[in-house]
Design a protein around this motif. Structure first.
Motif, PDB file in Angstrom:
ATOM      1  N   PHE A   1     -11.084  -0.020   4.471  1.00  0.00           N
ATOM      2  CA  PHE A   1     -10.908  -1.356   3.888  1.00  0.00           C
ATOM      3  C   PHE A   1     -11.735  -2.369   4.682  1.00  0.00           C
ATOM      4  CE2 PHE A   1      -7.196   1.219   3.095  1.00  0.00           C
ATOM      5  CZ  PHE A   1      -7.057   1.099   1.722  1.00  0.00           C
ATOM      6  N   PRO A   2     -13.065  -2.280   4.600  1.00  0.00           N
ATOM      7  CA  PRO A   2     -13.919  -3.142   5.437  1.00  0.00           C
ATOM      8  C   PRO A   2     -13.810  -4.625   5.103  1.00  0.00           C
ATOM      9  CG  PRO A   2     -15.241  -1.927   3.841  1.00  0.00           C
ATOM     10  CD  PRO A   2     -13.841  -1.385   3.750  1.00  0.00           C
ATOM     11  N   PHE A   3     -13.265  -4.960   3.956  1.00  0.00           N
ATOM     12  CA  PHE A   3     -13.098  -6.365   3.585  1.00  0.00           C
ATOM     13  C   PHE A   3     -11.854  -6.973   4.222  1.00  0.00           C
ATOM     14  CE2 PHE A   3     -10.741  -3.891   0.517  1.00  0.00           C
ATOM     15  CZ  PHE A   3      -9.603  -4.629   0.264  1.00  0.00           C
ATOM     16  N   CYS A   4     -11.064  -6.162   4.909  1.00  0.00           N
ATOM     17  CA  CYS A   4      -9.807  -6.625   5.507  1.00  0.00           C
ATOM     18  C   CYS A   4      -9.941  -6.851   7.007  1.00  0.00           C
ATOM     19  CB  CYS A   4      -8.706  -5.584   5.300  1.00  0.00           C
ATOM     20  SG  CYS A   4      -8.160  -5.356   3.621  1.00  0.00           S
ATOM     21  N   ALA A   5      -9.225  -7.849   7.496  1.00  0.00           N
ATOM     22  CA  ALA A   5      -8.988  -7.958   8.929  1.00  0.00           C
ATOM     23  C   ALA A   5      -7.866  -6.978   9.246  1.00  0.00           C
ATOM     24  CB  ALA A   5      -8.579  -9.384   9.294  1.00  0.00           C
ATOM     25  N   ASN A   6      -7.854  -6.432  10.440  1.00  0.00           N
ATOM     26  CA  ASN A   6      -6.837  -5.447  10.804  1.00  0.00           C
ATOM     27  C   ASN A   6      -5.727  -6.148  11.578  1.00  0.00           C
ATOM     28  OD1 ASN A   6      -5.293  -3.282  11.641  1.00  0.00           O
ATOM     29  ND2 ASN A   6      -7.047  -2.045  12.273  1.00  0.00           N
ATOM     30  N   LEU A   7      -4.568  -6.266  10.951  1.00  0.00           N
ATOM     31  CA  LEU A   7      -3.428  -6.909  11.600  1.00  0.00           C
ATOM     32  C   LEU A   7      -2.828  -5.994  12.656  1.00  0.00           C
ATOM     33  CD1 LEU A   7      -1.792  -9.523  11.530  1.00  0.00           C
ATOM     34  CD2 LEU A   7      -0.233  -8.412   9.945  1.00  0.00           C
ATOM     35  N   GLY A   8      -3.005  -4.703  12.501  1.00  0.00           N
ATOM     36  CA  GLY A   8      -2.463  -3.747  13.463  1.00  0.00           C
ATOM     37  C   GLY A   8      -1.059  -3.332  13.122  1.00  0.00           C
TER      38      GLY A   8
END
Length: 195
Positions: free
Chosen positions: A159-166
């Motif tokens: 999901f490269p369009f997403c920031a990773n919340l973790g």
């Protein structure tokens, strides 16, 4: 143990054996990287059924969807599939409170992945960003936590369009400032939230 990447993480051999046992029972495979001494987990990928939901996030048609790891029908091969239950899909412009509510009511004992479309106010504008998250509540089984936890970074990469919340283990971690910090927005005072 034959897994040098794991040995340096944990001196307790019983914990390494438990990890490996749970991982193998979940269908994970380990591969040695040719250019390092570490092992990587492979074998679980995002199924093509997920991508129409990603497109709906990108176009603002839905506000959140969730994914689980399970075998493809008729096989033992684990994949990441979308949860198709309509109650598990949040509408466009869903709030953080909506996200907390669905996780508390439907998934208090289940690990899963999700993509959430976050909206925040900044300098009179609405900032919109999709986030990948890994939900791992205390009530989830240990085998689920191991399986999801060890594959989360690889799955997030789909999901490269997403920031990773973790990883999120508690509903209190779902707050506006956690999201804002991941996209370099200034923090807000409690009660001044915009999503």
């Amino acid at each position: 143990s034959g897994f040098p990447g794991l040995e340096h993480l944990c001196k307790d051999k019983w914990l390494v054996r438990l990890f490996l046992s749970l991982s193998f029972s979940a269908g994970l495979r380990f591969e040695k990287h040719s250019n390092s001494d570490t092992m990587a987990i492979s074998g679980i990928e995002v199924h093509e059924d997920v991508f129409p939901f990603s497109d709906k996030i990108k176009t603002g048609k839905i506000g959140c969807f969730f994914m689980e790891i399970r075998p493809e029908e008729g096989t033992n091969t684990p994949w990441v599939f979308p949860l198709l239950d309509e109650e598990s899909i949040l509408p466009s412009k869903a709030t953080l409170e909506d996200l907390r509510t669905i996780l508390a009511e439907k998934f208090s004992k289940k690990s899963l992945y999700g993509v959430f479309d976050f909206h925040a106010r900044h300098d009179g504008r609405i900032i919109q960003k999709a986030f990948f998250l890994y939900w791992s509540p205390d009530g989830a089984s240990l085998s689920e936590k191991v399986t999801y936890g060890t594959t989360k970074e690889g799955i997030a990469g789909a999901f490269p369009f997403c920031a990773n919340l973790g990883q999120i283990t508690d509903l209190s971690e779902i707050n506006e400032n956690k999201f804002r910090s991941k996209i370099n927005l200034p923090q807000v005072e409690e009660g001044e939230g915009s999503s």
